[in-house]
Every structure is written in structure tokens, then in C-alpha cells.
Write a protein that holds these residues in place. Structure first.
Motif, PDB file in Angstrom:
ATOM      1  N   TRP A 258     -10.704  -1.347   0.506  1.00  0.00           N
ATOM      2  CA  TRP A 258      -9.334  -2.119   0.131  1.00  0.00           C
ATOM      3  C   TRP A 258      -8.305  -1.035   0.173  1.00  0.00           C
ATOM      4  O   TRP A 258      -6.931  -1.266   0.281  1.00  0.00           O
ATOM      5  N   ASN A 259      -8.603   0.250   0.490  1.00  0.00           N
ATOM      6  CA  ASN A 259      -7.613   1.400   0.619  1.00  0.00           C
ATOM      7  C   ASN A 259      -7.434   1.759   2.078  1.00  0.00           C
ATOM      8  O   ASN A 259      -6.981   2.913   2.520  1.00  0.00           O
ATOM      9  N   LEU A 260      -8.120   1.268   3.005  1.00  0.00           N
ATOM     10  CA  LEU A 260      -8.184   1.819   4.433  1.00  0.00           C
ATOM     11  C   LEU A 260      -7.437   0.705   5.227  1.00  0.00           C
ATOM     12  O   LEU A 260      -7.611  -0.241   5.315  1.00  0.00           O
ATOM     13  N   VAL A 261      -6.759   1.566   6.334  1.00  0.00           N
ATOM     14  CA  VAL A 261      -5.863   0.890   7.400  1.00  0.00           C
ATOM     15  C   VAL A 261      -5.963   1.558   8.720  1.00  0.00           C
ATOM     16  O   VAL A 261      -6.181   2.880   8.617  1.00  0.00           O
ATOM     17  N   TYR A 262      -5.752   0.981   9.705  1.00  0.00           N
ATOM     18  CA  TYR A 262      -5.464   1.527  11.027  1.00  0.00           C
ATOM     19  C   TYR A 262      -4.185   2.358  10.946  1.00  0.00           C
ATOM     20  O   TYR A 262      -2.973   1.636  10.442  1.00  0.00           O
ATOM     21  N   LEU A 275       2.660  10.436  -1.199  1.00  0.00           N
ATOM     22  CA  LEU A 275       2.729   9.082  -1.922  1.00  0.00           C
ATOM     23  C   LEU A 275       3.176   7.869  -1.023  1.00  0.00           C
ATOM     24  O   LEU A 275       4.144   7.855  -0.311  1.00  0.00           O
ATOM     25  N   PRO A 276       2.564   6.946  -1.008  1.00  0.00           N
ATOM     26  CA  PRO A 276       2.902   5.889  -0.378  1.00  0.00           C
ATOM     27  C   PRO A 276       4.077   4.999  -0.976  1.00  0.00           C
ATOM     28  O   PRO A 276       4.134   5.081  -1.845  1.00  0.00           O
ATOM     29  N   SER A 277       4.751   4.319  -0.366  1.00  0.00           N
ATOM     30  CA  SER A 277       5.947   3.712  -0.872  1.00  0.00           C
ATOM     31  C   SER A 277       5.448   2.296  -1.384  1.00  0.00           C
ATOM     32  O   SER A 277       4.551   1.809  -1.196  1.00  0.00           O
ATOM     33  N   GLU A 278       6.602   1.935  -2.278  1.00  0.00           N
ATOM     34  CA  GLU A 278       6.078   0.659  -2.917  1.00  0.00           C
ATOM     35  C   GLU A 278       6.013  -0.518  -1.939  1.00  0.00           C
ATOM     36  O   GLU A 278       5.012  -1.400  -2.025  1.00  0.00           O
ATOM     37  N   GLU A 279       6.623  -0.493  -0.831  1.00  0.00           N
ATOM     38  CA  GLU A 279       6.408  -1.700   0.339  1.00  0.00           C
ATOM     39  C   GLU A 279       5.332  -1.556   0.680  1.00  0.00           C
ATOM     40  O   GLU A 279       4.584  -2.424   0.988  1.00  0.00           O
ATOM     41  N   LEU A 284      -0.168  -3.656   1.364  1.00  0.00           N
ATOM     42  CA  LEU A 284      -1.493  -3.479   1.348  1.00  0.00           C
ATOM     43  C   LEU A 284      -2.263  -4.428   0.506  1.00  0.00           C
ATOM     44  O   LEU A 284      -3.494  -4.853   0.863  1.00  0.00           O
ATOM     45  N   GLU A 285      -1.638  -4.941  -0.599  1.00  0.00           N
ATOM     46  CA  GLU A 285      -2.045  -5.855  -1.413  1.00  0.00           C
ATOM     47  C   GLU A 285      -2.186  -7.114  -0.531  1.00  0.00           C
ATOM     48  O   GLU A 285      -3.329  -7.886  -0.532  1.00  0.00           O
ATOM     49  N   GLU A 286      -1.351  -7.337   0.338  1.00  0.00           N
ATOM     50  CA  GLU A 286      -1.268  -8.599   1.031  1.00  0.00           C
ATOM     51  C   GLU A 286      -2.349  -8.890   2.037  1.00  0.00           C
ATOM     52  O   GLU A 286      -3.279  -9.638   2.139  1.00  0.00           O
ATOM     53  N   ARG A 287      -2.665  -7.539   2.706  1.00  0.00           N
ATOM     54  CA  ARG A 287      -3.390  -7.329   3.652  1.00  0.00           C
ATOM     55  C   ARG A 287      -5.089  -7.654   3.115  1.00  0.00           C
ATOM     56  O   ARG A 287      -5.762  -8.341   3.824  1.00  0.00           O
ATOM     57  N   ASN A 288      -5.151  -6.875   1.906  1.00  0.00           N
ATOM     58  CA  ASN A 288      -6.410  -7.329   1.368  1.00  0.00           C
ATOM     59  C   ASN A 288      -6.918  -8.758   1.111  1.00  0.00           C
ATOM     60  O   ASN A 288      -7.968  -9.083   1.034  1.00  0.00           O
ATOM     61  N   LYS A 289      -5.788  -9.427   0.725  1.00  0.00           N
ATOM     62  CA  LYS A 289      -6.038 -10.810   0.274  1.00  0.00           C
ATOM     63  C   LYS A 289      -6.517 -11.609   1.666  1.00  0.00           C
ATOM     64  O   LYS A 289      -7.389 -12.384   1.524  1.00  0.00           O
ATOM     65  N   GLN A 290      -5.471 -11.266   2.547  1.00  0.00           N
ATOM     66  CA  GLN A 290      -6.057 -11.888   4.111  1.00  0.00           C
ATOM     67  C   GLN A 290      -7.323 -11.591   4.631  1.00  0.00           C
ATOM     68  O   GLN A 290      -8.057 -12.161   4.976  1.00  0.00           O
TER      69      GLN A 290
END
Ligand SMILES: [Zn+2]
Length: 323
Positions: A258-262, A275-279, A284-290
Motif C-alpha cells: 500500500w506504500n509502494l510506487v514506481y 514528507l510526501p505532499s497531501e496531493e 496513493l489512496e486512489e491508487r490503492n483502491k484501483q
């Protein structure tokens, strides 16, 4: 139990604290007792310089890997931690890299920081004299006579027999100190897995696993085979691909889908503990749902991602990381 060691037990397990100095002090004295060979004299003397070097070692390793908070006031870290953070940031600047190195492998001479290191030791000795050395012996308005001090000269005096007892019981004492230190850190830090981090630092066993095994899940987001960088959105060449922890690894101390991306390799190494931005967090939340919809639902990894989505780990850990 031996009455002298009993006093150490009481002090370690019951001392008051608003930072972790007392545990670093206790650990340094036990470590020096274990390593000393001065057994000819009846009195054994430990110099504050030696103790300060161990302070720098403990705090360097905890800070450079995990940036653990060592005091109750988050805005103002304990003095010694500030000195060591300064030293670490100079080291990163000289190295032009954010790759952590253990204190034991550091050579301040070859990177031209021997003067800065000496100053750090000197400043640490000052704090030990003013603040730490006498406080550790006090508990409930009583002073425990476990050692004598010369605060001007910066020396600790112990009876040889007492040093031998500390040596004999060092395993227990180290365990108690680490336990209590962890307990303090759990009060000061929001980050997860504190005890695992402390143990990993102590055992010199901080391994970062390969993230290749996550590729086949992350690839599910790119059905046409064109992987894209999570941060800049551009296509990634095979040679540029890196898997990134959006909430830093040093904070999570684990690899979770859930915390990993390319992302682009360069962006990853520049980012480090930032720190990652709010955006980014919202994406990331949206990515995880998909991603969850695209995964087969009969695996452990699916179950873990589902829990993360349902409990909104991304938002929760991000908020606690921000502090
Ligand atoms: Zn990019």
C-alpha cells in the motif's frame, strides 16, 4: 540478586525521564565495564571522553537510520542530539549522498570532519558534566552510591569489584536498558515498530529487502506495459525504474504494498526522508483502491492491501509521520 546490581536495576527501571540520556549513560558505563582491561587497580576510572564517544555512537546509529525522537519536546531535541544531527548533516553534504552509514564504519578523518567530530565530543562531555552524570544516580530523592564523580575533571570512579559485577551481569543490564530505552522512545515517537528498530540497530541487522517481488503487483496498474513515475507522471525506461516508499522506509521500517510506487531512480534518492505532499497521499489512496480491484482476491497480499484500504493506513501513517 546481588545488592549492587539491584541498585542498577532500580535506577534503570524506575528512573524519571524527559529524554533518553540516562539510558545512554547507563549503557555506556556497562559497555565500558565489559571492555575495560584495567584490573590491576582497586579503583577503575572512566573518562567522560570515552563515555561521550559511546553516546555519539548510540545516537548516531539511531538517528541516521530511523531519526528517532529522543525527548519529550519535539520542537527542541535534547542538546546532544542536536550536535549529532549537525554532524550527520555535514557528513551527508560531504558524501553528497543520503545513504546511512553505521558509526562503527565511520572514518571522520578521511572525509575531513575530524575537527567537527572532536567538537561534538567536547560538547557532549559538557552536557554529561552539567546534566547527566549525577542525575542518573538519583531516584525518589535518594542518591544511589553506585559510583563517584569528579565533575570538573569529567571522571567516573568505580570499585574494581563493582565493575566485575557489572561485567558478570552485563547481559541482563543491557536487556533492561534497551527495554527501558524502547519504552521511552515509544512515548516520544509516533512511528511504528520502535522495538524492532532498536533491536535491529543493536544487532547491526538493518536489512533492506529487494522490492522486485512487488513489481508484478505494481505492474497491474499499467495494462499497456508503459510504467509511469508516480511523482512526475512520465513513462519509465527499464533502466530508470525504482520502487519507492511514499511514506519513508526509515519511518515505517517495513515494505508494504500500500506504500509502494514506481518512480525515477533519481527522484527516489533525492527524496529520502522528505514528507510526501497531501496531493501525493490522495493519489496513493486512489491508487490503492484501483489496485485492489485489479488483484486476485485469494492471496495474503490482497488481504493486507484490503485492510490497509479499509483502515486508511495511508492517511493515518502520513498524519502521524507529519507529527
Ligand atoms: Zn519521475
Amino acid at each position: 540478586m546481588d545488592s549492587y546490581i539491584k541498585k542498577w536495576n532500580d535506577l534503570i527501571l524506575n528512573c524519571s525521564f524527559d529524554n533518553t540520556y540516562k539510558m545512554a549513560w547507563a549503557k555506556a558505563l556497562v559497555e565500558l565495564s565489559v571492555t575495560t582491561n584495567e584490573h590491576k587497580e582497586d579503583i577503575i576510572i572512566f573518562d567522560f571522553n570515552e563515555i561521550a564517544k559511546l553516546f555519539v555512537k548510540y545516537y548516531w546509529n539511531q538517528t541516521i537510520h530511523f531519526n528517532l525522537i529522543q525527548g519529550s519536546n519535539i520542537k527542541k531535541p535534547p542538546e546532544i542530539i542536536s550536535y549529532i544531527k549537525e554532524l550527520i548533516s555535514l557528513f551527508f553534504k560531504r558524501k553528497q549522498s543520503l545513504q546511512p552509514i553505521r558509526f562503527e564504519k565511520m572514518d571522520f578523518n578521511t572525509i575531513g570532519l575530524s575537527r567537527e567530530y572532536e567538537i561534538t565530543i567536547k560538547n557532549t562531555v559538557k552536557t554529561l558534566k552539567q546534566d547527566v552524570c549525577w542525575r542518573f544516580k538519583n531516584l525518589n530523592r535518594e542518591t544511589y552510591d553506585i559510583y563517584e564523580l569528579d565533575r570538573n575533571e569529567g571522571k567516573v570512579f568505580l570499585y574494581k569489584n563493582d565493575v566485575l559485577k557489572i561485567k558478570q551481569f552485563s547481559d541482563i543490564l543491557f536487556t533492561e536498558i534497551n527495554y527501558r530505552w524502547t519504552q521511552m522512545l515509544e512515548g516520544f515517537n509516533y512511528s511504528p515498530r520502535i522495538s524492532r528498530k532498536v533491536r535491529a540497530i543493536d544487532d547491526n541487522n538493518i536489512k533492506r529487502a529487494s522490492l522486485k517481488k512487488f513489481h508484478h503487483y505494481l505492474d497491474l496498474m499499467f495494462e499497456d506495459g508503459n510504467r509511469k513515475c508516480f511523482y512526475c507522471g512520465e513513462n519509465l525506461l527499464e533502466s530508470e525504474i525504482s520502487v519507492d516508499h511514499v511514506i519513508p522506509w526509515s519511518y515505517m521500517f517495513s515494505d508494504d504494498l500500500w506504500n509502494l510506487v514506481y518512480c525515477h531512480k533519481g527522484e527516489n534518492s533525492k527524496k529520502s526522508n522528505r514528507l510526501p505532499s497531501e496531493e501525493d497521499i490522495a493519489r496513493l489512496e486512489e491508487r490503492n483502491k484501483q489496485l485492489l480491484q485489479r488483484m486476485q482476491n485469494n492471496t495474503k497480499d490482497y488481504d493486507q492491501l484490503q485492510i490497509a484500504v479499509e483502515k486508511d493506513y495511508v492517511k493515518k501513517f502520513w498524519i502521524s509521520f507529519k507529527g
